[in-house]
Scaffold this motif. Structure first.
Motif, PDB file in Angstrom:
ATOM      1  N   SER A 109       0.816  -1.214   0.000  1.00  0.00           N
ATOM      2  CA  SER A 109       0.000   0.000   0.000  1.00  0.00           C
ATOM      3  C   SER A 109       0.848   1.261   0.000  1.00  0.00           C
ATOM      4  N   GLY A 110       2.141   1.104   0.303  1.00  0.00           N
ATOM      5  CA  GLY A 110       3.003   2.262   0.423  1.00  0.00           C
ATOM      6  C   GLY A 110       2.819   3.009   1.719  1.00  0.00           C
ATOM      7  N   ARG A 111       2.079   2.415   2.658  1.00  0.00           N
ATOM      8  CA  ARG A 111       1.747   3.086   3.907  1.00  0.00           C
ATOM      9  C   ARG A 111       2.238   2.243   5.063  1.00  0.00           C
ATOM     10  N   SER A 112       3.198   2.754   5.803  1.00  0.00           N
ATOM     11  CA  SER A 112       3.782   2.020   6.926  1.00  0.00           C
ATOM     12  C   SER A 112       3.062   2.426   8.202  1.00  0.00           C
ATOM     13  N   MET A 113       1.958   1.731   8.513  1.00  0.00           N
ATOM     14  CA  MET A 113       1.177   2.071   9.692  1.00  0.00           C
ATOM     15  C   MET A 113       0.237   0.932  10.051  1.00  0.00           C
ATOM     16  N   TRP A 114      -0.237   0.963  11.292  1.00  0.00           N
ATOM     17  CA  TRP A 114      -1.251   0.038  11.770  1.00  0.00           C
ATOM     18  C   TRP A 114      -2.564   0.800  11.930  1.00  0.00           C
ATOM     19  N   PRO A 115      -3.699   0.109  12.056  1.00  0.00           N
ATOM     20  CA  PRO A 115      -4.991   0.807  12.194  1.00  0.00           C
ATOM     21  C   PRO A 115      -5.161   1.440  13.563  1.00  0.00           C
ATOM     22  N   SER A 116      -6.125   2.347  13.659  1.00  0.00           N
ATOM     23  CA  SER A 116      -6.361   3.055  14.910  1.00  0.00           C
ATOM     24  C   SER A 116      -7.831   3.424  15.029  1.00  0.00           C
ATOM     25  N   ASN A 117      -8.273   3.590  16.267  1.00  0.00           N
ATOM     26  CA  ASN A 117      -9.571   4.207  16.518  1.00  0.00           C
ATOM     27  C   ASN A 117      -9.478   5.701  16.196  1.00  0.00           C
ATOM     28  N   PRO A 118     -10.612   6.394  16.043  1.00  0.00           N
ATOM     29  CA  PRO A 118     -10.550   7.853  15.891  1.00  0.00           C
ATOM     30  C   PRO A 118     -10.009   8.491  17.160  1.00  0.00           C
ATOM     31  N   ALA A 119      -9.258   9.555  17.005  1.00  0.00           N
ATOM     32  CA  ALA A 119      -8.680  10.233  18.167  1.00  0.00           C
ATOM     33  C   ALA A 119      -9.743  10.955  18.981  1.00  0.00           C
ATOM     34  N   ASN A 120     -10.785  11.446  18.312  1.00  0.00           N
ATOM     35  CA  ASN A 120     -11.887  12.139  18.981  1.00  0.00           C
ATOM     36  C   ASN A 120     -13.203  11.582  18.454  1.00  0.00           C
ATOM     37  N   ALA A 121     -14.228  11.616  19.308  1.00  0.00           N
ATOM     38  CA  ALA A 121     -15.523  11.083  18.886  1.00  0.00           C
ATOM     39  C   ALA A 121     -16.626  11.622  19.782  1.00  0.00           C
ATOM     40  N   PRO A 122     -17.867  11.738  19.259  1.00  0.00           N
ATOM     41  CA  PRO A 122     -18.996  12.134  20.104  1.00  0.00           C
ATOM     42  C   PRO A 122     -19.208  11.116  21.220  1.00  0.00           C
ATOM     43  N   GLN A 123     -19.666  11.585  22.380  1.00  0.00           N
ATOM     44  CA  GLN A 123     -19.847  10.630  23.470  1.00  0.00           C
ATOM     45  C   GLN A 123     -21.039  10.917  24.371  1.00  0.00           C
ATOM     46  N   ILE A 124     -21.098  12.054  25.049  1.00  0.00           N
ATOM     47  CA  ILE A 124     -22.127  12.293  26.057  1.00  0.00           C
ATOM     48  C   ILE A 124     -23.322  12.994  25.416  1.00  0.00           C
TER      49      ILE A 124
END
Length: 553
Positions: A365-380
């Motif tokens: 893919s040319g992308r050296s990374m692992w997956p992640s959750n979003p850093a910010n998200a709606p919650q309350i």
């Protein structure tokens, strides 16, 4: 069924906002600033915040604030939580009632309360399975702009960087957001002690990782005289595959969201943007078959157990406790507790530990990374039937007014569940009682913000926390793939996607597993994908693309 665009939703939201916030609006006042400060002193803004809100008419609280969240290992129901709530009431005068519901029935319970117009004040969106846009369209929640200005100056200050994730096109803020305490956890790990035994360096390419797998397979590394070592043991097959999605799927400008891949019952969280700008299901990517082919190759070479697709969580834990796994796939810390038990059972051996594998270079893919959750998200979420939403905002504003208050709702009572570390600024140490009673990030707040939470000092004498802390520090140096569209409030109500079932996810899960274990030839992938697209893929793509473009503008 006729589709509705986000623009229609925005029109509705604007009309709804003009009707007021369930009678809770008051004259706007300037928000006092606040920032995290040393724990030894109160925030300089606390007094200003008190003066700012003192002039406001605060409604009398005639009943406890009713707040609902999903459980996390049942720790929200621990008896010590009531002690903490009593302390908060003593400090603030706010009476809280926090109701923790089992994850599997959380959405059903909340939907029933909404449908029956039951009065409650707030809920946590995490674990609910829908976006704030769907709740807003049902008139189940209210925008919180006025509540933030009048009763949440500290919340507004502390959460400023994440407010965009819960703000619609018209500027309505629909929830208090959260910053994920550690979103970067979807990282495979490797036995550092086995690398040293094999005189090998940490793998940096897929070829070096496979060389390690082969060495583990053919070497009696645990010294029991048997060839029972397992090169790669994912925590569920699909979970292990998901770690490598960014490695195999090239996408333009990093437009990839793969954080839901471990749970194919909900395929609405796995998307990418193709070169034409269309948002497509991740399975539609032309290189997805290469990911399946690689795992089939690993399976055929014996790098994974033959029954990996059948093993349950408890069985996987038992295997990890034997110390037989050379590398793990899934969440970075999944193997820590089992390997600690293994070390305790084998005190004469060199301690074993799992270390995060850096993103592999030279990816297709040319992308050296692992997956992640979003850093910010709606919650309350603040409910339209709530009578105490002012006090719910005051509760969270108190949390955000100082590191000490944040530590209280996350860990418990000072002196019993945690203590300040003498000589170290804004640093706490969690006691044994705190470790047993609390699940840290979820306890009473369901809200966390890394910039406000005190640093946590971890002792090597606590191997579980210490190992996890070391792993976290390593992973924070990795480049990660954050979901590109996590802030888009996709709304399926009134669209052709509204009544989609889990059939599409079931189809893909069965097909992927059968191809990996060799029961279905890889050549049938095109046929499987065509069936999936007919069931839901094309429908989801049309809804996503329309709403993404409408929101972005």
């Amino acid at each position: 069924m006729k589709k509705r665009t986000v623009s229609l939703l925005s029109l509705f939201l604007a009309l709804f906002l003009s009707a007021g916030c369930a009678g809770q609006s008051a004259a706007s006042s300037s928000a006092a600033s606040s920032s995290a400060a040393p724990a030894s002193s109160a925030l300089s803004s606390s007094a200003a915040s008190s003066e700012s809100t003192a002039a406001l008419e605060i409604p009398e609280q005639t009943a406890p604030v009713k707040y609902y969240c999903r459980t996390n290992a049942e720790r929200e129901s621990m008896p010590a939580n009531q002690q903490v709530l009593a302390y908060i009431e003593e400090q603030t005068g706010i009476k809280m009632e926090i109701n923790a519901i089992a994850q599997e029935s959380f959405k059903e319970k909340v939907d029933l309360m909404i449908a029956s117009n039951e009065e409650f004040d707030g809920m946590n969106l995490v674990g609910y399975g829908s976006t704030y846009a769907e709740l807003a369209q049902k008139r189940a929640i209210i925008p919180i702009n006025d509540l933030l200005e009048q009763y949440g100056p500290n919340v507004k200050q502390v959460m400023e960087a994440g407010l965009y994730t819960t703000t619609d096109q018209d500027g309505n803020i629909w929830s208090i957001p959260r910053a994920e305490q550690f979103p970067e956890g979807y990282v495979p790990t490797i036995r550092r002690d086995w690398l040293e035994k094999l005189n090998m360096e940490m793998p940096t390419t897929i070829e070096e990782l496979e060389a390690y797998f082969e060495a583990v397979k053919t070497t009696d590394l645990n010294g029991n005289g048997q060839q029972d070592e397992i090169p790669y043991l994912p925590n569920m097959l699909l979970y292990g595959i998901s770690n490598f999605v960014p490695y195999f799927l090239p996408v333009k400008d990093g437009n990839l969201n793969s954080t839901g891949f471990s749970d194919l019952s909900n395929t609405k969280n796995m998307r990418y943007m193709d070169e034409s700008g269309a948002i497509r299901p991740i399975f539609s990517h032309p290189d997805f078959i290469n990911l399946i082919a690689k795992f089939r190759e690993w399976y055929e070479k014996g790098y994974m157990p033959k029954d990996i697709h059948l093993l349950k969580t408890a069985q996987l834990t038992d295997i990890r406790t034997t110390g037989a796994a050379g590398a793990l796939g899934g969440w970075y810390s999944d193997g820590n507790s089992p390997i600690i038990k293994y070390n305790e059972a084998n005190p004469d051996q060199e301690p074993a530990c799992y270390e995060p594998i850096p993103p592999l270079k030279n990816a297709p893919s040319g992308r050296s990374m692992w997956p992640s959750n979003p850093a910010n998200a709606p919650q309350i979420m603040f409910m339209s039937t709530g009578k105490n939403t002012v006090h719910l905002m005051r509760y969270f504003d108190w949390i955000c007014s100082s590191p000490q208050n944040t530590a209280t709702v996350q860990f418990g009572l000072e002196g019993e569940h945690w203590n300040w570390v003498e000589g170290e600024e804004n640093t706490i140490e969690v006691t044994e009682a705190g470790s047993q009673q609390y699940k840290e990030f979820y306890a009473l707040a369901n809200l966390y913000w890394d910039g406000l939470m005190p640093a946590i000092k971890v002792s090597p004498d606590n191997p579980s926390q210490y190992m996890r802390d070391q792993q976290m520090q390593t992973i924070r140096g990795f480049e990660m793939n954050y979901p590109f569209d996590a802030h888009i409030p996709y709304n399926y109500d009134g669209t052709e996607a509204e009544y989609l079932t889990a059939d599409g996810g079931t189809l893909m899960e069965e097909a992927i597993i059968k191809m990996v274990i060799g029961e279905t030839p890889l050549s049938e992938w095109g046929s499987v994908l065509a069936t999936y697209n007919a069931i839901e893929g094309d429908i989801l793509s049309a809804v996503w693309t329309e709403q993404y473009n409408a929101f972005i503008g």
